[in-house]
Design a protein around this motif. Structure first.
Motif, mmCIF file in Angstrom:
data_model
loop_
_atom_site.group_PDB
_atom_site.id
_atom_site.type_symbol
_atom_site.label_atom_id
_atom_site.label_comp_id
_atom_site.label_asym_id
_atom_site.label_seq_id
_atom_site.Cartn_x
_atom_site.Cartn_y
_atom_site.Cartn_z
ATOM 1 N N UNK A 95 45.625 36.703 51.280
ATOM 2 C CA UNK A 95 44.652 35.968 50.563
ATOM 3 C C UNK A 95 42.998 36.066 51.155
ATOM 4 N N UNK A 96 43.025 35.951 52.498
ATOM 5 C CA UNK A 96 41.961 36.108 53.340
ATOM 6 C C UNK A 96 41.210 37.447 53.367
ATOM 7 N N UNK A 111 37.016 40.412 50.316
ATOM 8 C CA UNK A 111 36.887 41.577 49.238
ATOM 9 C C UNK A 111 35.888 41.115 48.228
ATOM 10 N N UNK A 112 35.965 40.039 47.724
ATOM 11 C CA UNK A 112 35.374 39.778 46.384
ATOM 12 C C UNK A 112 34.169 38.520 46.832
ATOM 13 N N UNK A 168 44.038 40.061 45.182
ATOM 14 C CA UNK A 168 42.566 40.608 44.959
ATOM 15 C C UNK A 168 42.179 40.674 43.449
ATOM 16 N N UNK A 169 42.997 41.097 42.615
ATOM 17 C CA UNK A 169 42.730 41.108 41.225
ATOM 18 C C UNK A 169 42.436 39.681 40.978
ATOM 19 N N UNK A 170 43.454 38.511 41.217
ATOM 20 C CA UNK A 170 43.136 37.114 41.062
ATOM 21 C C UNK A 170 41.703 36.790 41.212
ATOM 22 N N UNK A 171 41.256 36.846 42.536
ATOM 23 C CA UNK A 171 39.863 36.603 42.708
ATOM 24 C C UNK A 171 38.779 37.539 42.383
#
Length: 329
Positions: free
Chosen positions: A134-135, A140-141, A222-225
């Motif tokens: 998550x972090x 990344x985003x 990563x795809x979620x955020x």
């Protein structure tokens, strides 16, 4: 809150050869553009495509380090790339896309983790693997995620069924204490060697739901955020040219010491028409600040006059910046 490092990225490169370096710089620029630009098909924009083919032109500096687990000279390396913000801003102004600046509201995340058939509210200490992924996704985003406190009162009020319910009224009531505009709730489920997930985003009086197939944990979050970024950036982003018009530079004399500098930044951030404050440099004894405004420059001047903290000393004829001096520390 102000997000740091939006114009920096870390990527893995196979070697320090020119071809591998250029490929890594291009990958890093894709990461940066995807966290500051908004619009349909960003990577198909002609201006962006031209920039990606010459990514090195936008780099301030880069550094190599051995990737995790690497030992020999031929091991993969991590490349940390720092891009020149001003040069990239010029690029964005020449495109038809919009930008989302570094001042971003936090997104409250209610998360349920399901493993071995057991559902639990996400806990940093118990779900270290999920927290690490998550972090990495947050970095990344550039999406500032706020996790609920889960104190005794909250544990009694909010259960896993509330997070997963098709009727989120109870969860929204529990979210009021955090005073956020966006609430993300979801479940991530471990299935042998991969993770699948399902999500609900409540933002701007709209509810959106989606699911993601079984992939690696880091990739899934990563795809979620990235999806959250897409939804929020459409709302918050402004045309790059307009963003430049809404910027104002202040050059302030009389600031002595870190405490005074910190106090002035705090004072400027609290002005009602200022959305972000960035310290640039010290120039001929004056501290230079760049302000992003949501109101007019005239309103800024009026507010500064009323504040009795800074005294106006005119304008810099070379760049139209406002000149001030500190009245009191």
């Amino acid at each position: 809150m102000e997000i740091k490092g939006l114009f920096e990225a870390e990527v893995i490169t196979r070697s320090q050869s020119r071809d591998d370096r250029n490929a890594a710089l291009r990958e890093a620029l894709v990461i940066v553009l995807n966290r500051v630009m908004a619009g349909p098909d960003i990577m198909q924009d002609p201006t962006v495509l031209t920039a990606l083919n010459n990514a090195a032109a936008y780099v301030d500096q880069y550094q190599y380090a051995l990737a995790s687990g690497g030992k020999g000279a031929n091991s993969p390396r991590t490349m940390r790339v720092m891009f020149n913000e001003e040069t990239l801003m010029e690029l964005m102004r020449s495109s038809q896309l919009s930008i989302w600046n570094e001042v971003r509201d936090q997104v409250l995340m209610w998360l349920v983790v399901e493993q071995f058939g057991k559902k639990e509210m996400f806990d940093i200490s118990r779900h270290a693997e999920v927290n690490t992924a998550l972090q990495a996704a947050v970095k990344l985003q550039g999406i500032p995620v706020l996790l609920p406190l889960m104190d005794l009162e909250e544990k009694q009020r909010v259960r896993t069924k509330d997070v997963l319910s098709a009727y989120p009224e109870h969860l929204q009531e529990a979210s009021v204490r955090y005073d956020v505009s966006a609430v993300l709730s979801g479940k991530i489920v471990k299935q042998r060697t991969c993770w699948r997930s399902e999500w609900t985003l409540n933002f701007n009086n709209k509810i959106e739901q989606w699911t993601l197939p079984c992939t690696k944990l880091k990739q899934n979050l990563a795809a979620t955020l990235q999806h959250v970024y897409t939804q929020l950036s459409v709302f918050y982003a402004v045309n790059a040219g307009q963003a430049q018009a809404d910027m104002q530079v202040l050059k302030i004399a009389g600031i002595r010491g870190m405490t005074a500098e910190t106090n002035i930044k705090k004072y400027l951030r609290e002005l009602p028409m200022v959305t972000s404050v960035k310290w640039i440099q010290v120039e001929q004894g004056r501290h230079v600040f760049q302000l992003q405004l949501s109101g007019t420059k005239a309103a800024l001047q009026e507010q500064l006059e009323l504040g009795l903290v800074l005294r106006e000393k005119g304008r810099d004829v070379q760049d139209a910046s406002f000149l001030y001096e500190l009245i009191k520390q």
